[in-house]
Scaffold this motif. Structure first.
Motif, PDB file in Angstrom:
ATOM      1  N   UNK A   1      -1.954  22.505  18.326  1.00 44.09           N
ATOM      2  CA  UNK A   1      -2.988  21.584  18.811  1.00 44.09           C
ATOM      3  C   UNK A   1      -3.238  20.468  17.800  1.00 44.09           C
ATOM      4  N   UNK A   2      -3.216  19.194  18.214  1.00 43.67           N
ATOM      5  CA  UNK A   2      -3.438  18.086  17.285  1.00 43.67           C
ATOM      6  C   UNK A   2      -4.846  18.129  16.690  1.00 43.67           C
ATOM      7  N   UNK A   3      -4.960  17.436  15.572  1.00 46.98           N
ATOM      8  CA  UNK A   3      -6.249  17.421  14.876  1.00 46.98           C
ATOM      9  C   UNK A   3      -6.991  16.117  15.057  1.00 46.98           C
ATOM     10  N   UNK A   4      -6.414  15.209  15.889  1.00 52.98           N
ATOM     11  CA  UNK A   4      -7.058  13.923  16.141  1.00 52.98           C
ATOM     12  C   UNK A   4      -7.387  13.202  14.831  1.00 52.98           C
ATOM     13  N   UNK A   5      -6.340  12.611  14.245  1.00 51.96           N
ATOM     14  CA  UNK A   5      -6.483  11.959  12.944  1.00 51.96           C
ATOM     15  C   UNK A   5      -7.489  10.823  12.958  1.00 51.96           C
ATOM     16  N   UNK A   6      -7.747  10.288  11.780  1.00 50.92           N
ATOM     17  CA  UNK A   6      -8.816   9.316  11.569  1.00 50.92           C
ATOM     18  C   UNK A   6      -8.438   7.917  12.050  1.00 50.92           C
ATOM     19  N   UNK A   7      -7.143   7.651  12.217  1.00 54.65           N
ATOM     20  CA  UNK A   7      -6.721   6.292  12.561  1.00 54.65           C
ATOM     21  C   UNK A   7      -7.245   5.914  13.941  1.00 54.65           C
ATOM     22  N   UNK A   8      -7.746   4.704  14.084  1.00 55.82           N
ATOM     23  CA  UNK A   8      -8.232   4.193  15.360  1.00 55.82           C
ATOM     24  C   UNK A   8      -7.039   4.052  16.305  1.00 55.82           C
ATOM     25  N   UNK A   9      -7.043   4.806  17.402  1.00 55.82           N
ATOM     26  CA  UNK A   9      -5.885   4.848  18.288  1.00 55.82           C
ATOM     27  C   UNK A   9      -5.638   3.503  18.956  1.00 55.82           C
ATOM     28  N   UNK A  10      -6.711   2.777  19.290  1.00 57.13           N
ATOM     29  CA  UNK A  10      -6.549   1.456  19.908  1.00 57.13           C
ATOM     30  C   UNK A  10      -5.808   0.504  18.978  1.00 57.13           C
ATOM     31  N   UNK A  11      -6.134   0.572  17.694  1.00 55.82           N
ATOM     32  CA  UNK A  11      -5.474  -0.288  16.716  1.00 55.82           C
ATOM     33  C   UNK A  11      -4.031   0.155  16.504  1.00 55.82           C
ATOM     34  N   UNK A  12      -3.827   1.474  16.467  1.00 52.98           N
ATOM     35  CA  UNK A  12      -2.488   2.000  16.225  1.00 52.98           C
ATOM     36  C   UNK A  12      -1.530   1.642  17.359  1.00 52.98           C
ATOM     37  N   UNK A  13      -2.020   1.633  18.585  1.00 48.24           N
ATOM     38  CA  UNK A  13      -1.170   1.354  19.744  1.00 48.24           C
ATOM     39  C   UNK A  13      -0.567  -0.045  19.679  1.00 48.24           C
ATOM     40  N   UNK A  14      -1.222  -0.952  18.991  1.00 44.62           N
ATOM     41  CA  UNK A  14      -0.706  -2.317  18.867  1.00 44.62           C
ATOM     42  C   UNK A  14       0.655  -2.344  18.178  1.00 44.62           C
ATOM     43  N   UNK A  15       0.934  -1.325  17.373  1.00 46.67           N
ATOM     44  CA  UNK A  15       2.211  -1.281  16.653  1.00 46.67           C
ATOM     45  C   UNK A  15       3.343  -0.730  17.506  1.00 46.67           C
ATOM     46  N   UNK A  16       3.021  -0.182  18.674  1.00 42.63           N
ATOM     47  CA  UNK A  16       4.041   0.393  19.543  1.00 42.63           C
ATOM     48  C   UNK A  16       4.828  -0.727  20.218  1.00 42.63           C
ATOM     49  N   UNK A  17       6.160  -0.740  20.085  1.00 40.55           N
ATOM     50  CA  UNK A  17       6.962  -1.828  20.669  1.00 40.55           C
ATOM     51  C   UNK A  17       6.786  -1.914  22.190  1.00 40.55           C
ATOM     52  N   UNK A  18       6.904  -3.125  22.715  1.00 39.46           N
ATOM     53  CA  UNK A  18       6.802  -3.308  24.168  1.00 39.46           C
ATOM     54  C   UNK A  18       7.904  -2.537  24.893  1.00 39.46           C
ATOM     55  N   UNK A  19       9.058  -2.439  24.257  1.00 38.32           N
ATOM     56  CA  UNK A  19      10.195  -1.729  24.861  1.00 38.32           C
ATOM     57  C   UNK A  19      10.335  -0.332  24.250  1.00 38.32           C
ATOM     58  N   UNK A  20       9.234   0.320  23.995  1.00 38.01           N
ATOM     59  CA  UNK A  20       9.241   1.622  23.319  1.00 38.01           C
ATOM     60  C   UNK A  20      10.096   2.640  24.068  1.00 38.01           C
ATOM     61  N   UNK A  21      10.918   3.363  23.333  1.00 33.75           N
ATOM     62  CA  UNK A  21      11.755   4.416  23.892  1.00 33.75           C
ATOM     63  C   UNK A  21      11.032   5.751  23.799  1.00 33.75           C
ATOM     64  N   UNK A  22      11.666   6.789  24.346  1.00 31.29           N
ATOM     65  CA  UNK A  22      11.105   8.139  24.225  1.00 31.29           C
ATOM     66  C   UNK A  22      10.944   8.527  22.768  1.00 31.29           C
TER      67      UNK A  22
END
Length: 396
Positions: free
Chosen positions: A8-29
């Motif tokens: 089970x994840x521990x839900x880290x401290x990083x703001x998920x909304x901010x982190x998602x910005x780093x995910x490429x538009x063409x993100x693979x599996x």
């Protein structure tokens, strides 16, 4: 790290909304998988069985590793006799296939069989055209592109993913036709099981037009609805090549022990291509041979329990995702996957919505050609423990 991925994840401290910005538009599996691991998010994007091989099989492998001094040397180029004998026996008794050991080639996983078949074809004709049924498994596209240095021909199916025979015929006849058509059955990502009559028609069409029919049957034991049929049940043809393995059903993904079935002539040709690339299939082929020969009832029990677990996980997760995100589940016929119709503005938007809920899923666009922003589909895998499925549902 692996234990962390599976608990089970521990839900880290990083703001998920901010982190998602780093995910490429063409993100693979793989991109989504890495993102989930980094940010302690449940991963349902990448099709990786998170369950260990059967205990009996692991015990056999452990014993043989210690006792077989010669087993650590290079193995027979065709695969060891005990491995191919065990496969020939279970093919006949359980899968309704008559195949001598000379029609069976040990391969480095299904990927090894597919890559070797494409490489063989390229040696025969470097201008040969390869066809993929749409939607397709992402690595099938990558393999075809890397071997031939160009994209394959995309053969689109009907809206219900059944074969569109006009498109199949056009691909086989126009602009020089196809020399190889790759089909996944049961199919990833669409989770359908091909009808016997459709496959028999495909065998005849490909033979008529001098085209190899390459079947990826890695999910042949994971059929939830309907009856599985393979073209090799009707006999072995030179142009029909079937690849199977144990990465999914036995959870032995890193063992790289698979097998290929075709006519003796085709199997022999493929050995000369597979051997210099992969050298030999690992020592674990002996453990699988003993397991299938002496403990077949345990193998069948394990496969049945695995299939039941995945169907139960699908019911839990599909219901939870539908309630949480409004996605419409498309009932799978087999494999370890399930598709959903989403209502977001793009596949990426649907993936982001799921990540914000704490779950990683695969965008449909990676299974379609071109640069489609919105296929309206997302895919999940269900090869996880019952406890994890319940945790994810609770999280959603």
């Amino acid at each position: 790290l692996q234990r962390k991925r599976m608990t089970k994840p521990t839900n880290g401290q990083v703001d998920i909304d901010e982190a998602i910005k780093s995910l490429p538009d063409n993100a693979t599996m793989r991109d989504i998988f890495d993102f989930c691991v980094k940010h302690d998010i449940y991963n349902l994007a990448q099709g990786m069985i998170e369950l260990p091989p059967p205990l009996i099989l692991r015990q056999i492998a452990a014993r043989q590793t210690l006792e077989m001094d010669e087993g650590h040397q290079y193995r027979n180029r065709f695969g060891e006799i005990d491995f191919r004998k065990a496969l020939s026996s279970i093919l006949k008794d359980h899968y309704r296939v008559n195949a001598s050991i000379d029609s069976i080639l040990a391969i480095s996983g299904v990927t090894g069989g597919i890559y070797s078949t494409m490489s063989m074809l390229r040696k025969e004709n470097e201008n040969a055209r390869v066809g993929l049924m749409v939607p397709f498994y992402t690595y099938h596209l990558k393999q075809a592109t890397e071997v031939f240095h160009r994209e394959p021909i995309f053969v689109h199916t009907n809206d219900d993913f059944s074969p569109n025979w006009d498109n199949v015929t056009k691909a086989l006849t126009q602009d020089g036709g196809l020399r190889l058509l790759l089909v996944c059955n049961p199919a990833n990502p669409q989770a359908i099981v091909w009808k016997k009559s459709d496959l028999q028609k495909l065998v005849q069409l490909t033979k008529q037009h001098n085209c190899y029919l390459l079947m990826d049957e890695i999910y042949c034991d994971l059929v939830w609805n309907g009856t599985f049929y393979s073209p090799i049940e009707d006999g072995l043809e030179d142009h029909v090549i079937v690849c199977r393995g144990f990465s999914k059903t036995l959870g032995a993904q890193s063992w790289r022990c698979g097998y290929l079935v075709s006519s003796e002539a085709t199997a022999k040709k493929l050995m000369t291509v597979h051997d210099p690339i992969y050298i030999s299939v690992p020592i674990q082929q002996h453990a699988i041979a003993e397991y299938l020969h002496l403990h077949r009832s345990d193998f069948l029990r394990h496969v049945d329990e695995l299939s039941q677990l995945m169907q139960s996980n699908w019911k839990i997760l599909s219901s939870a995702l539908q309630k949480s995100l409004g996605w419409e589940p498309i009932e799978p016929m087999g494999t370890m996957y399930g598709l959903f119709l989403h209502h977001a503005e793009s596949d990426r938007a649907a993936v982001v919505a799921a990540l914000k809920k704490g779950v990683g899923v695969a965008p449909g666009k990676i299974f379609w050609p071109g640069d489609m922003d919105n296929t309206k589909y997302v895919r999940i895998h269900v090869g996880i423990t019952a406890e994890k499925a319940k945790d994810i549902a609770q999280k959603l």
